[in-house]
Enzyme design. Structure first.
Site, PDB file in Angstrom:
ATOM      1  N   GLU A 165       9.303   9.218 -16.357  1.00 23.43           N
ATOM      2  CA  GLU A 165       7.899   9.601 -16.566  1.00 23.43           C
ATOM      3  C   GLU A 165       7.427   9.189 -17.957  1.00 23.43           C
ATOM      4  O   GLU A 165       6.301   8.716 -18.146  1.00 23.43           O
ATOM      5  CB  GLU A 165       7.737  11.115 -16.395  1.00 23.43           C
TER       6      GLU A 165
ATOM      7  N   LYS B 186      15.785  22.428 -10.241  1.00 21.09           N
ATOM      8  CA  LYS B 186      15.096  21.200 -10.617  1.00 21.09           C
ATOM      9  C   LYS B 186      15.957  20.227 -11.410  1.00 21.09           C
ATOM     10  O   LYS B 186      16.724  20.605 -12.277  1.00 21.09           O
ATOM     11  CB  LYS B 186      13.866  21.548 -11.464  1.00 21.09           C
TER      12      LYS B 186
ATOM     13  N   HIS C 172       0.834  -1.224   0.000  1.00 20.22           N
ATOM     14  CA  HIS C 172       0.000   0.000   0.000  1.00 20.22           C
ATOM     15  C   HIS C 172       0.862   1.265   0.000  1.00 20.22           C
ATOM     16  O   HIS C 172       0.413   2.322   0.427  1.00 20.22           O
ATOM     17  CB  HIS C 172      -0.952   0.047   1.210  1.00 20.22           C
TER      18      HIS C 172
ATOM     19  N   SER D 152      14.431  22.461 -15.347  1.00 18.37           N
ATOM     20  CA  SER D 152      13.258  23.303 -15.538  1.00 18.37           C
ATOM     21  C   SER D 152      13.719  24.653 -16.050  1.00 18.37           C
ATOM     22  O   SER D 152      14.781  25.141 -15.664  1.00 18.37           O
ATOM     23  CB  SER D 152      12.529  23.475 -14.204  1.00 18.37           C
TER      24      SER D 152
END
Ligand code: ARG
Length: 459
Positions: free
Chosen positions: A291, A284, A157, A278
């Site tokens: 992704e 970043k 979980h 970024s």
């Protein structure tokens, strides 16, 4: 003007819209090499059977090599009026060698031709997928070997469950990818039968030798039913299904890398080579490759559903609907190979933050099960009672804002008087993982044994 391949009964050529919806050359040009390989095998067989003269067959086979070199050299002019790769190749062959080119299509149809070409193409992609999967397994095995005994939290979980080893977590993916390889191997073995010679749908009256063409093209045997040979695309669907499952595995690993590389987890550092920045936030470093791998499954599963939908409800044998098989499979295969390569690069480069892994493994009462097991083993409590006692201790620690090993023996004895100081041995994460020695468990010795099994299998 009417079509030069099939226009005998036509008075006029096609409407421009007809040509636009019908032509497949913009994508099926990717089958050029397979198409020429198939035609060369067919011509050689026709000559061996006395259906073509040796001279004609030689001219055809030589001419086809010229066509192939023109295509591979970017010197070929594809024509939408010639619809597809099969007719583009044959038309060029006619320009090169003249009349004998028209004899190549004896005892053959584009229906068995395209089924053969596409099987050859998908068969190669099965090999490429297996190679890509093996490379990723290699990268994961190297990670497993480096960290066979690094301790990290295991989750259920996505909540801390029990400590596991880094090597064990990496090997979980090695196992999944091993089954993926098996699926591509199975699909490849099943698809490795040759449709060539089925002709349009019924076979042919010419004395062809389908066993010879099958063998020449590396197939195990000719397909046994001509209707089936030209009208099923289950081999492409199996490739897409295996690709979908592999993509699902890659997507799960990608998701873990996204989570693990976050500032909140800090389990891994991804390399600059596989990260991006970024344009506004200077600090970043984003896990874009992970992704994108996580997302790419959409295209692969989409292709699988799209082709299933195309095929369902088609009466035997060939229908033009089947021309819609190729773009889906091409895109899915390209996507899969890219995702495998990107994941292999990322996993190879990534560095585990061993102290962050261990700190995380030591928090969240991760050894509560070890405590309960100790109560069973040493004090002979029934497991249900041990579970309850441990739960009370967790509640006590939680109320105090500390973890289980921070409680004193007296604290513990207030919940169960039989507890002794020995219990602290099982509350450490290293002892916890070392105790999981059941076959396939997370103990470092088990992990090392599985790593050597895999190295033997991979060779
Ligand atoms: N371009 C076609 C395809 O991809 C080749 C087969 C065409 N056969 C036919 N009878 N029109 O399916």
């Amino acid at each position: 003007a009417a079509n030069q391949m099939w226009g005998g009964r036509f008075a006029s050529g096609p409407d421009a819209i007809m040509e636009a919806i019908n032509a497949s050359i913009d994508f099926d040009r990717r089958l050029a090499r397979q198409d020429i390989e198939g035609s060369r095998a067919h011509a050689a067989m026709l000559a061996a059977q006395g259906i073509l003269t040796d001279n004609d067959a030689d001219a055809i086979r030589e001419g086809l090599l010229t066509v192939l070199s023109e295509i591979e050299g970017g010197r070929f002019e594809f024509s939408a009026a010639l619809e597809d790769i099969h007719m583009n190749v044959e038309a060029r062959l006619r320009q090169l060698i003249g009349e004998p080119a028209g004899r190549l299509h004896t005892a053959r149809s584009r229906n068995d031709q395209v089924a053969t070409d596409f099987r050859l193409w998908v068969r190669e992609q099965c090999d490429a997928a297996m190679d890509g999967l093996a490379a990723l397994q290699g990268a994961l095995l190297a990670q497993a070997e480096a960290g066979a005994d690094w301790v990290m939290p295991g989750f259920t979980h996505l909540q801390t469950a029990q400590p596991v080893t880094w090597g064990h977590h990496m090997l979980a993916y090695v196992e999944m990818l091993g089954r993926d390889i098996g699926r591509f191997r199975d699909a490849r073995a099943r698809m490795n039968e040759c449709p060539l010679g089925a002709a349009a749908l019924a076979g042919t009256s010419f004395p062809i030798d389908r066993h010879a063409t099958a063998a020449a093209l590396g197939f195990d045997r000719p397909m046994a039913n001509s209707l089936d040979a030209v009208s099923d695309r289950d081999f492409a669907l199996e490739f897409l299904a295996a690709s979908s499952i592999t993509s699902m595995h890659l997507s799960r690993l990608a998701e873990e890398l996204v989570i693990w590389s976050s500032a909140q987890f800090r389990f891994v550092t991804l390399s600059d080579r596989f990260s991006t920045g970024s344009s506004i936030m200077p600090q970043k470093k984003n896990p874009d490759a992970a992704e994108l791998i996580r997302a790419k499954i959409g295209r692969v599963v989409g292709a699988n559903i799209a082709l299933l939908t195309v095929m369902k409800g088609l009466p035997l044998a060939y229908s033009k609907d089947m021309q819609e098989d190729k773009e889906q499979v091409f895109d899915a295969a390209d996507t899969l190979m890219l995702a495998l390569a990107a994941m292999t690069g990322m996993v190879g480069d990534m560095r585990a933050n061993v102290s962050a892994l261990e700190a995380a493994a030591s928090s969240g009462f991760s050894t509560a099960t070890d405590l309960a097991d100790w109560l069973v083993r040493v004090l002979d409590l029934p497991f249900r009672e041990a579970h309850h006692v441990t739960g009370s201790l967790v509640a006590m620690a939680e109320a105090r804002g500390c973890d289980l090993p921070d409680l004193s023996v007296e604290d513990m004895q207030s919940v169960h008087p039989g507890i002794t100081g020995d219990v602290f041995d099982v509350l450490g994460v290293h002892n916890s993982v070392a105790s999981r020695v059941s076959f396939g468990g997370t103990a470092p010795d088990q992990v090392r044994a599985r790593i050597s099994d895999w190295k033997e299998r991979i060779g």
